[in-house]
Design an enzyme around this catalytic site. Structure first.
Site, PDB file in Angstrom:
ATOM      1  N   TYR A 185      19.869   8.107  11.133  1.00 40.34           N
ATOM      2  CA  TYR A 185      19.053   9.182  11.694  1.00 40.34           C
ATOM      3  C   TYR A 185      18.712   9.057  13.170  1.00 40.34           C
ATOM      4  O   TYR A 185      17.974   9.874  13.700  1.00 40.34           O
ATOM      5  CB  TYR A 185      17.758   9.338  10.907  1.00 40.34           C
ATOM      6  CG  TYR A 185      17.015   8.042  10.647  1.00 40.34           C
ATOM      7  CD1 TYR A 185      16.551   7.257  11.686  1.00 40.34           C
ATOM      8  CD2 TYR A 185      16.771   7.620   9.340  1.00 40.34           C
ATOM      9  CE1 TYR A 185      15.880   6.081  11.448  1.00 40.34           C
ATOM     10  CE2 TYR A 185      16.089   6.444   9.086  1.00 40.34           C
ATOM     11  CZ  TYR A 185      15.645   5.670  10.150  1.00 40.34           C
ATOM     12  OH  TYR A 185      14.971   4.509   9.911  1.00 40.34           O
ATOM     13  N   ASP A 226      11.942   6.283   2.109  1.00 42.26           N
ATOM     14  CA  ASP A 226      11.116   5.100   1.850  1.00 42.26           C
ATOM     15  C   ASP A 226      12.012   3.889   1.594  1.00 42.26           C
ATOM     16  O   ASP A 226      12.293   3.529   0.452  1.00 42.26           O
ATOM     17  CB  ASP A 226      10.220   5.382   0.640  1.00 42.26           C
ATOM     18  CG  ASP A 226       9.015   4.467   0.637  1.00 42.26           C
ATOM     19  OD1 ASP A 226       8.853   3.697   1.602  1.00 42.26           O
ATOM     20  OD2 ASP A 226       8.233   4.531  -0.327  1.00 42.26           O
ATOM     21  N   LYS A 250      11.339  11.575   5.385  1.00 43.71           N
ATOM     22  CA  LYS A 250      11.074  10.185   5.747  1.00 43.71           C
ATOM     23  C   LYS A 250      11.432   9.322   4.544  1.00 43.71           C
ATOM     24  O   LYS A 250      10.732   9.315   3.530  1.00 43.71           O
ATOM     25  CB  LYS A 250       9.598  10.006   6.124  1.00 43.71           C
ATOM     26  CG  LYS A 250       9.285   8.629   6.656  1.00 43.71           C
ATOM     27  CD  LYS A 250       7.880   8.598   7.228  1.00 43.71           C
ATOM     28  CE  LYS A 250       7.530   7.269   7.856  1.00 43.71           C
ATOM     29  NZ  LYS A 250       7.759   6.113   7.030  1.00 43.71           N
ATOM     30  N   CYS A 263       0.069 -17.544 -30.562  1.00 43.61           N
ATOM     31  CA  CYS A 263       0.054 -16.172 -30.063  1.00 43.61           C
ATOM     32  C   CYS A 263       1.446 -15.770 -29.577  1.00 43.61           C
ATOM     33  O   CYS A 263       1.997 -16.385 -28.663  1.00 43.61           O
ATOM     34  CB  CYS A 263      -0.956 -16.061 -28.925  1.00 43.61           C
ATOM     35  SG  CYS A 263      -1.053 -14.399 -28.265  1.00 43.61           S
ATOM     36  N   CYS A 311      -2.686 -11.774 -31.659  1.00 45.10           N
ATOM     37  CA  CYS A 311      -2.703 -12.797 -32.713  1.00 45.10           C
ATOM     38  C   CYS A 311      -4.045 -12.876 -33.442  1.00 45.10           C
ATOM     39  O   CYS A 311      -4.169 -13.617 -34.414  1.00 45.10           O
ATOM     40  CB  CYS A 311      -2.347 -14.158 -32.130  1.00 45.10           C
ATOM     41  SG  CYS A 311      -3.637 -14.810 -31.056  1.00 45.10           S
ATOM     42  N   CYS A 365      -6.850 -15.150 -24.289  1.00 51.67           N
ATOM     43  CA  CYS A 365      -6.668 -15.461 -25.704  1.00 51.67           C
ATOM     44  C   CYS A 365      -6.711 -16.976 -25.866  1.00 51.67           C
ATOM     45  O   CYS A 365      -6.137 -17.706 -25.068  1.00 51.67           O
ATOM     46  CB  CYS A 365      -5.312 -14.921 -26.142  1.00 51.67           C
ATOM     47  SG  CYS A 365      -4.760 -15.609 -27.699  1.00 51.67           S
ATOM     48  N   LYS A 413       2.878  12.317   6.785  1.00 54.77           N
ATOM     49  CA  LYS A 413       2.895  11.634   5.490  1.00 54.77           C
ATOM     50  C   LYS A 413       2.483  12.572   4.356  1.00 54.77           C
ATOM     51  O   LYS A 413       1.642  13.442   4.551  1.00 54.77           O
ATOM     52  CB  LYS A 413       1.926  10.442   5.521  1.00 54.77           C
ATOM     53  CG  LYS A 413       2.365   9.299   6.389  1.00 54.77           C
ATOM     54  CD  LYS A 413       3.483   8.536   5.739  1.00 54.77           C
ATOM     55  CE  LYS A 413       3.650   7.125   6.261  1.00 54.77           C
ATOM     56  NZ  LYS A 413       2.744   6.141   5.798  1.00 54.77           N
ATOM     57  N   GLU A 426      13.094  15.918   9.261  1.00 51.02           N
ATOM     58  CA  GLU A 426      13.933  15.159   8.316  1.00 51.02           C
ATOM     59  C   GLU A 426      13.035  14.497   7.280  1.00 51.02           C
ATOM     60  O   GLU A 426      11.896  14.152   7.598  1.00 51.02           O
ATOM     61  CB  GLU A 426      14.665  14.024   9.050  1.00 51.02           C
ATOM     62  CG  GLU A 426      15.531  14.459  10.182  1.00 51.02           C
ATOM     63  CD  GLU A 426      15.965  13.259  11.047  1.00 51.02           C
ATOM     64  OE1 GLU A 426      15.773  12.102  10.627  1.00 51.02           O
ATOM     65  OE2 GLU A 426      16.475  13.514  12.142  1.00 51.02           O
ATOM     66  N   CYS A 438      -8.008 -11.443 -29.651  1.00 47.80           N
ATOM     67  CA  CYS A 438      -6.719 -11.128 -29.034  1.00 47.80           C
ATOM     68  C   CYS A 438      -6.000 -10.091 -29.905  1.00 47.80           C
ATOM     69  O   CYS A 438      -5.840 -10.310 -31.108  1.00 47.80           O
ATOM     70  CB  CYS A 438      -5.886 -12.401 -28.931  1.00 47.80           C
ATOM     71  SG  CYS A 438      -4.169 -12.090 -28.495  1.00 47.80           S
TER      72      CYS A 438
HETATM   73  S1  IVH Z   1      13.108   7.826  13.184  1.00 48.10           S
HETATM   74  C1  IVH Z   1      11.763   5.900  16.981  1.00 48.10           C
HETATM   75  N1  IVH Z   1      13.702   9.072  10.985  1.00 48.10           N
HETATM   76  O1  IVH Z   1      10.009   5.316   9.077  1.00 48.10           O
HETATM   77  C2  IVH Z   1      11.745   6.443  15.661  1.00 48.10           C
HETATM   78  N2  IVH Z   1      12.527   7.024  10.850  1.00 48.10           N
HETATM   79  O2  IVH Z   1       7.266   4.731   9.842  1.00 48.10           O
HETATM   80  C3  IVH Z   1      12.696   5.798  14.792  1.00 48.10           C
HETATM   81  N3  IVH Z   1      12.087   6.291   8.554  1.00 48.10           N
HETATM   82  O3  IVH Z   1      10.696   2.617  11.194  1.00 48.10           O
HETATM   83  C4  IVH Z   1      12.556   6.219  13.428  1.00 48.10           C
HETATM   84  N4  IVH Z   1      13.058   7.976   7.549  1.00 48.10           N
HETATM   85  O4  IVH Z   1      12.070   2.867   9.008  1.00 48.10           O
HETATM   86  C5  IVH Z   1      13.118   7.999  11.531  1.00 48.10           C
HETATM   87  N5  IVH Z   1      14.340  10.231   9.103  1.00 48.10           N
HETATM   88  C6  IVH Z   1      13.760   9.190   9.645  1.00 48.10           C
HETATM   89  C7  IVH Z   1      13.166   8.175   8.878  1.00 48.10           C
HETATM   90  C8  IVH Z   1      12.555   7.120   9.503  1.00 48.10           C
HETATM   91  C9  IVH Z   1      12.413   6.843   7.377  1.00 48.10           C
HETATM   92  C10 IVH Z   1      11.322   5.066   8.683  1.00 48.10           C
HETATM   93  C11 IVH Z   1      11.863   4.087   9.700  1.00 48.10           C
HETATM   94  C12 IVH Z   1      10.751   3.908  10.670  1.00 48.10           C
HETATM   95  C13 IVH Z   1       9.577   4.228   9.831  1.00 48.10           C
HETATM   96  C14 IVH Z   1       8.378   4.579  10.655  1.00 48.10           C
END
Ligand code: IVH
Length: 703
Positions: A243, A135, A133, A449, A428, A443, A331, A131, A425
């Protein structure tokens, strides 16, 4: 981020136990500080990559020296403890974090470990779900009989913050689940902000006069969810993907893949990209295709999460310290691109700080076209030796503003130009100075300014200065933005100018006839101002209210002060300079800043223009209502005073602008002689210094 020079750390296998122990202690402190900045203040202090590097180093040292693992080791903690202000929620099942894989080798080892742990034959496939990840920030949602009853942030993994009311405002969160549902169900997911929503939100905030935009969508999401007023959260465009499961009263799936389908059927948003992968090759193919298409997704992701599909295997695999054995995050490398450094520009901040930035040939990094990058300060440019004309690597690590990583030296053209810090500067034209040992160039144009205008005007109209009611931050910002005010003097021209305007203030949004009139009256009332307020209002560096008062006391009239400061600025170490630094509590440092202000013609013009607009700058009068008889005078105390202590008498003298000296000399103006005065009295007599009794002193200071 630290400014320490980068020093390569010793390889872990060369560390002595003593060094290892010291480094673990230092890592614990550093990581805890970053965690706090990230989780509680939503203001990360390092890039994700640097943070991960610290954690990896910590893990590597602990692996070699398990006996040194600290009770507060970062490897045993997740995130930071819950912030105050929200109720606390204890998670029935801890909210775990994920271990990171950075390479194919890490991933191979992850799967091999699973096989070893479960004792699987090589022929047995390990199915995983991959899946994106997301942010954002993780949350836990609790449903009872299908009704949403509580939502919490992760906090430290075992205790989070109760953000139920805020989560209820999310459009993606189902309040009631449809169909048969376990009596108790906890769903875990990620609150995030789509990139376009993030840009719109920042833009709207900027237009509303907000000075600090969110650095990235993750911070915007975290800042928006953790509002004590849920109506603010409701106004923010937050989204949600689910998730995973937390606590649950019934088993309703035996595979993660089924679980995701069921969540979807109940009405949760589940990421469409999720994919079942039968082997390592499929995982890598998923990773590579997502990395390539990352920029096309409408939200930020920072990697891929792989999860063992069979839930019974997940159960058996369990967890190790803060992360499950059955899942790992792969990552993405920080997104980088190569481009040309076209020029180095300088921006001037609201406080006068000059910050260099890179002007780049536009290039796409992580779905965003980049043509500028920060350069922090001129020392960093010198340290990394960036030259105009260089091919450079830039990097976007989640943040909107990218960083310049390095120059490609093998591609450096012969005519690449090293950076010369500006002496003036760019806004100004005033002198820009960088004091020895400081990182920032500033400055000196202050009042004149444009970059500093709003900040300066707010100070000018503030309480200890001109104290103009109705000229707070919001209105100053408006008047400057609409080009009504460009300098302090303009404040006093405002009413006359508005009278002839086609679009007078009273017709502007947020203004009416009454508020405009009230402002004009408040301004008019300040055409007469005391000298100390006038001096303080100029906003000279290091000249606060107390120093302004001292200056007013010592020079008493505007014309005297102005002339003396001009003279001090013109002649270093001349008589006027010496008089200035002779004032008790004004040292060469403060005096230097005052002279810098007076040496800049732009400031003088702005100041004189202001003086023209005023009716009167009042001479400074002491508490007695007359000009201070002690201003600029040097006094010495001797003998025992009867009605007050020596310290109190000295304080009286200083408040009235006198310098208190310890011994009598030809420069002494008054010797105050109490009982049993000795040698000082004799000396004063010899030198012809005026000698005052205690009574005469009290009369002089008006007591
Ligand atoms: S599973 C026990 N699935 O990543 C595992 N986490 O670095 C529970 N996160 O704390 C997390 N997308 O905040 C899972 N598809 C995804 C995710 C995900 C983002 C985040 C989540 C987690 C952090 C870990």
């Amino acid at each position: 981020m630290t400014n320490k020079p980068d020093r390569a750390p010793l390889p872990v296998d060369q560390l002595t136990p003593l060094e290892a122990s010291a480094e673990l202690a230092s890592l614990a402190v550093q990581i805890a500080a970053h965690d706090q900045a990230y989780y509680q203040k939503d203001q990360p202090t390092v890039s994700d990559a640097s943070y991960d590097a610290l954690r990896r180093r910590n893990a590597a040292i602990e692996a070699r020296f398990p006996e040194l693992i600290r009770p507060n080791s970062p490897s045993r903690r997740i995130g930071a403890s819950a912030a105050e202000g929200f109720g606390k929620v204890t998670h029935r099942r801890p909210m775990l974090s994920l271990d990171n894989a950075f390479s194919e080798a890490d991933l191979t080892e992850f799967i091999a470990r699973i096989r070893r742990f479960l004792g699987l034959a090589d022929s047995e496939p390990v199915g995983l779900v991959a899946e994106p990840k997301i942010d954002g920030l993780s949350i836990s949602l609790r449903y009872e009989q299908g009704h949403f009853v509580q939502g919490a942030t992760r906090g430290d993994g075992s205790e989070g913050e109760d953000v139920t009311a805020n989560l209820r405002t999310l459009k993606d969160l189902p309040q009631h689940l449809t169909g048969p549902v376990p009596r108790l169900l906890e769903v875990r997911g990620e609150v995030y902000m789509a990139r376009a929503d993030f840009f719109r939100l920042n833009e709207a905030r900027r237009e509303a006069g907000e000075k600090n935009p969110f650095a990235n969508p993750r911070n915007a999401a975290a800042g928006s969810l953790r509002q004590l007023d849920p109506s603010i959260t409701a106004s923010r465009p937050l989204s949600l993907f689910c998730y995973a499961l937390g606590d649950c009263s019934e088993v309703f799936a035996d595979r993660h893949w089924q679980l995701l389908q069921q969540l979807r059927n109940w009405g949760f948003k589940v990421n469409e990209q999720a994919k079942y992968c039968a082997n390592l090759d499929q995982l890598l193919a998923f990773y590579n295709s997502l990395a390539a298409d990352r920029a096309l997704l409408p939200y930020d992701i920072d990697g891929v999460v792989y999860k063992v599909d069979r839930l019974d295997w997940q159960e058996r695999l369990g967890q190790i310290s803060r992360s499950p054995r059955w899942a790992i995050a792969h990552k993405f490398a920080a997104e980088q691109a190569e481009t040309l450094l076209l020029d180095i520009g300088i921006s001037v901040g609201r406080t006068g700080a000059l910050t260099p930035f890179a002007i780049l040939e536009p290039v796409t990094v992580g779905g965003v076209t980049v043509s500028r990058a920060t350069l922090h300060n001129e020392d960093e440019i010198a340290r990394k030796d960036f030259r105009v004309g260089d091919r450079v690597i830039i990097q976007r690590a989640g943040d909107v503003i990218p960083q310049l990583v390095c120059s490609l030296l093998d591609k450096r053209p012969a005519d690449a130009v090293a950076f010369t810090p500006p002496q003036l500067c760019p806004v100004c034209g005033s002198l820009a100075v960088k004091p020895e040992g400081e990182a920032i160039r500033r400055c000196t144009g202050g009042l004149s300014c444009n970059a500093q205008l709003v900040e300066r005007l707010i100070h000018f109209a503030a309480r200890g200065a001109f104290d103009i009611e109705g000229l707070g931050e919001k209105n100053v910002d408006f008047l400057v933005r609409t080009d009504r005010i460009r300098a302090p003097a303009d404040i006093f021209r405002l009413e006359a100018k508005e009278a002839g305007s086609l679009l007078p203030l009273k017709t502007q949004p947020g203004w009416g006839a009454r508020s405009a009139q009230k402002l004009f009256e408040a301004i008019a009332a300040r055409r007469v101002i005391s000298l100390d307020r006038f001096i303080y209002a100029l906003g000279i560096r290091q000249v606060g209210e107390a120093t302004a008062r001292l200056l007013a006391l010592n020079y008493q009239t505007l014309s005297h002060w102005r002339a003396a400061m001009l003279e001090a600025a013109a002649e270093p170490d001349g008589e006027a300079w010496r008089q200035l630094i002779a004032i008790d509590q004004i040292g060469p440092n403060v005096a230097g800043d005052i002279c810098e202000f007076f040496a800049e013609p732009h400031n003088l013009r702005a100041m004189d223009d202001l003086i023209d607009q005023l009716e009167q700058v009042e001479d400074f009068l002491s508490a007695t209502g007359t000009p201070s008889p002690l201003a600029g005078k040097t006094v010495v105390f001797t003998g025992t005073l009867q009605s007050l202590s020596r310290d109190e008498a000295k304080a009286q003298a200083r408040t009235l602008g006198a310098k208190v000296a310890g011994s009598v000399s030809a420069k002494t103006n008054y010797l105050i002689a109490g009982a049993e005065a000795g040698s000082k009295l004799t000396k004063a007599r010899e030198l012809g210094v005026t000698i005052l009794s205690e009574e005469a002193w009290l009369a002089l200071v008006g007591k």
